[in-house]
Design a protein around this motif. Sequence first.
Motif, PDB file in Angstrom:
ATOM      1  N   VAL A 286      -8.014  31.715  54.677  1.00 21.21           N
ATOM      2  CA  VAL A 286      -8.405  31.557  55.729  1.00 21.21           C
ATOM      3  C   VAL A 286      -7.781  31.892  56.399  1.00 21.21           C
ATOM      4  N   ALA A 287      -7.656  33.285  57.016  1.00 20.48           N
ATOM      5  CA  ALA A 287      -6.979  34.472  58.086  1.00 20.48           C
ATOM      6  C   ALA A 287      -8.214  35.243  59.170  1.00 20.48           C
ATOM      7  N   LEU A 288      -7.059  34.863  60.463  1.00 22.03           N
ATOM      8  CA  LEU A 288      -8.442  35.513  61.688  1.00 22.03           C
ATOM      9  C   LEU A 288      -7.411  36.037  61.972  1.00 22.03           C
ATOM     10  N   VAL A 289      -7.648  37.243  62.718  1.00 22.15           N
ATOM     11  CA  VAL A 289      -6.401  38.663  63.183  1.00 22.15           C
ATOM     12  C   VAL A 289      -7.728  39.913  64.097  1.00 22.15           C
ATOM     13  N   LYS A 290      -6.624  40.223  64.820  1.00 20.01           N
ATOM     14  CA  LYS A 290      -7.648  41.372  65.835  1.00 20.01           C
ATOM     15  C   LYS A 290      -7.493  42.705  65.545  1.00 20.01           C
ATOM     16  N   THR A 291      -8.294  43.141  65.428  1.00 18.60           N
ATOM     17  CA  THR A 291      -7.621  44.661  64.990  1.00 18.60           C
ATOM     18  C   THR A 291      -8.581  45.994  65.609  1.00 18.60           C
ATOM     19  N   ASP A 292      -8.657  46.783  65.462  1.00 18.39           N
ATOM     20  CA  ASP A 292      -8.610  48.116  65.825  1.00 18.39           C
ATOM     21  C   ASP A 292      -8.985  48.705  64.515  1.00 18.39           C
ATOM     22  N   GLY A 293      -8.065  47.440  63.809  1.00 22.62           N
ATOM     23  CA  GLY A 293      -8.810  48.779  62.068  1.00 22.62           C
ATOM     24  C   GLY A 293      -7.510  49.593  61.662  1.00 22.62           C
ATOM     25  N   GLU A 294      -6.801  50.722  62.841  1.00 22.28           N
ATOM     26  CA  GLU A 294      -5.717  51.087  62.717  1.00 22.28           C
ATOM     27  C   GLU A 294      -4.642  50.270  63.179  1.00 22.28           C
ATOM     28  N   GLY A 295      -3.448  50.445  64.058  1.00 19.91           N
ATOM     29  CA  GLY A 295      -2.274  50.201  64.649  1.00 19.91           C
ATOM     30  C   GLY A 295      -2.092  48.863  65.634  1.00 19.91           C
ATOM     31  N   VAL A 296      -3.727  48.704  65.661  1.00 15.21           N
ATOM     32  CA  VAL A 296      -3.519  47.143  66.239  1.00 15.21           C
ATOM     33  C   VAL A 296      -3.640  46.676  65.782  1.00 15.21           C
ATOM     34  N   VAL A 297      -2.233  45.497  65.484  1.00 14.91           N
ATOM     35  CA  VAL A 297      -2.956  44.211  64.577  1.00 14.91           C
ATOM     36  C   VAL A 297      -2.271  42.821  65.414  1.00 14.91           C
ATOM     37  N   GLU A 298      -3.107  42.059  65.630  1.00 15.95           N
ATOM     38  CA  GLU A 298      -2.357  41.272  65.866  1.00 15.95           C
ATOM     39  C   GLU A 298      -3.221  39.630  65.753  1.00 15.95           C
ATOM     40  N   ARG A 299      -2.459  39.312  64.725  1.00  6.90           N
ATOM     41  CA  ARG A 299      -2.664  37.232  63.674  1.00  6.90           C
ATOM     42  C   ARG A 299      -2.855  36.814  64.567  1.00  6.90           C
ATOM     43  N   GLY A 300      -3.686  35.867  63.872  1.00  3.78           N
ATOM     44  CA  GLY A 300      -4.089  34.544  64.614  1.00  3.78           C
ATOM     45  C   GLY A 300      -4.141  33.246  63.714  1.00  3.78           C
ATOM     46  N   PRO A 301      -4.425  32.039  63.703  1.00  2.55           N
ATOM     47  CA  PRO A 301      -4.584  31.265  62.963  1.00  2.55           C
ATOM     48  C   PRO A 301      -5.167  31.715  60.674  1.00  2.55           C
ATOM     49  N   ALA A 302      -4.362  30.755  60.737  1.00  7.42           N
ATOM     50  CA  ALA A 302      -4.476  31.282  59.354  1.00  7.42           C
ATOM     51  C   ALA A 302      -4.263  29.637  58.129  1.00  7.42           C
ATOM     52  N   VAL A 303      -5.348  29.440  57.051  1.00  8.16           N
ATOM     53  CA  VAL A 303      -5.183  28.161  56.661  1.00  8.16           C
ATOM     54  C   VAL A 303      -5.513  28.148  54.409  1.00  8.16           C
ATOM     55  N   GLY A 304      -5.316  27.533  54.383  1.00  3.04           N
ATOM     56  CA  GLY A 304      -5.440  27.986  52.695  1.00  3.04           C
ATOM     57  C   GLY A 304      -5.875  26.386  51.967  1.00  3.04           C
ATOM     58  N   VAL A 305      -7.099  26.431  51.705  1.00  2.00           N
ATOM     59  CA  VAL A 305      -8.657  25.229  50.957  1.00  2.00           C
ATOM     60  C   VAL A 305      -8.002  25.290  50.077  1.00  2.00           C
ATOM     61  N   ALA A 306      -8.001  23.642  49.513  1.00  2.00           N
ATOM     62  CA  ALA A 306      -7.602  24.077  47.503  1.00  2.00           C
ATOM     63  C   ALA A 306      -8.919  24.024  47.038  1.00  2.00           C
TER      64      ALA A 306
END
Length: 381
Positions: A21-41
């Motif tokens: 699971v990962a969160l991203v703020k983006t315009d789908g083009e050149g703007v990418v702000e990577r947020g928190p992420a986690v793995g769930v087994a």
Amino acid sequence: MGRIRTAIGLMSGTSMDGIDVALVKTDGEGVVERGPAVGVAYDPAFRKRLQAALETAKTIARREERPGDLADVERDLTLRHAAAIASFLDANGLTKADVDVIGFHGQTVLHRPEQGLTVQLGDGGLLAGESGIDVVYDMRANDMAHGGQGAPLIPVYHAALARNLPADCAFPVVFVNIGGISNLTYIGPDGAIVAFDSGPGNTLIDQWVEAQAGIPFDQGGMIASEGRAVAGLAARYLDHPFFTAPERRSLDRNDFSPPAGGEATLEDGARTLAHVTAAAILKSAGHLPERPKTYVVCGGGRLNQVIMGDLAGLASDRGAKVIPAEAAGLDGDSLEAEAWAYLAVRALDGLPLTFPGTTGVRAPVSGGVVAKAERGAVSDA
């Protein structure tokens, strides 16, 4: 610049070990702000059900078919994804109102590009209803409908990340994802994108150590580090026509099978297959437009020190360096899930997800199906 949206990406890959699971703020083009992420087994019992689903899925002739218990598996898989989202939001102090869209990959159980057939278990409408957030899912099918292989879809995200790599990452850059199957994304100095599956990743190693020792995977390459590569066995894999065929194609996890039990010891088998994973990447890279100078390695395989050592040695012989994603300021565990968030935003804006140089599609196409949370309605993206 398009509207910036907050998106959650969900990925359950060919290793079938859990949900990223990962969160991203983006315009789908050149703007990418990577947020928190986690793995769930996944729990072991559910993982076994998914493995059994691969066998059941072999009988599917049309994408909508769910023979045997596949409908039940699909529902349970979707509910696990919904629970993962709820936990993720809670852990990060977020509510459903903070998220614009979910990019839902689901679980691939069948991928036969030569038949135009790909099946990902995952009920987008159910997930939208459970999460209260709009969902974009089934993002591979439209590519196949337009002559593409349906994979890989992540290259357009790699291209966005490549704009912000450290200065010492010389171009051409290749992003290598070593999941169950490995794939490459080439980003040329001029921004050109070429991508394709490169060969077996972790799947053969996982299958081998599970069959021989009841261990789900070779953690860190510890088993392989105790063995030696069996040259004849490695050659059998590397002589596969996949590597010399004039056309690149996407792979199903059944395209390569693990060795028979008597062909090697546990350690030698793991060592041989680790070498095959690395050598397959370099062999497939021979089909790229230019010789790469930097390999950025993502996915679980980057944690196998034997794979990474072989890959570094083989790449060095060709004048290239190999770095794990983290050395480029990225998260090698969450990158695929991030990509699914990015792709969902592109799908909402009708931007292409795939290109002739990535999947072989006739022309750049968008894709995905949108499930609206408030109505449970479903429509094309």
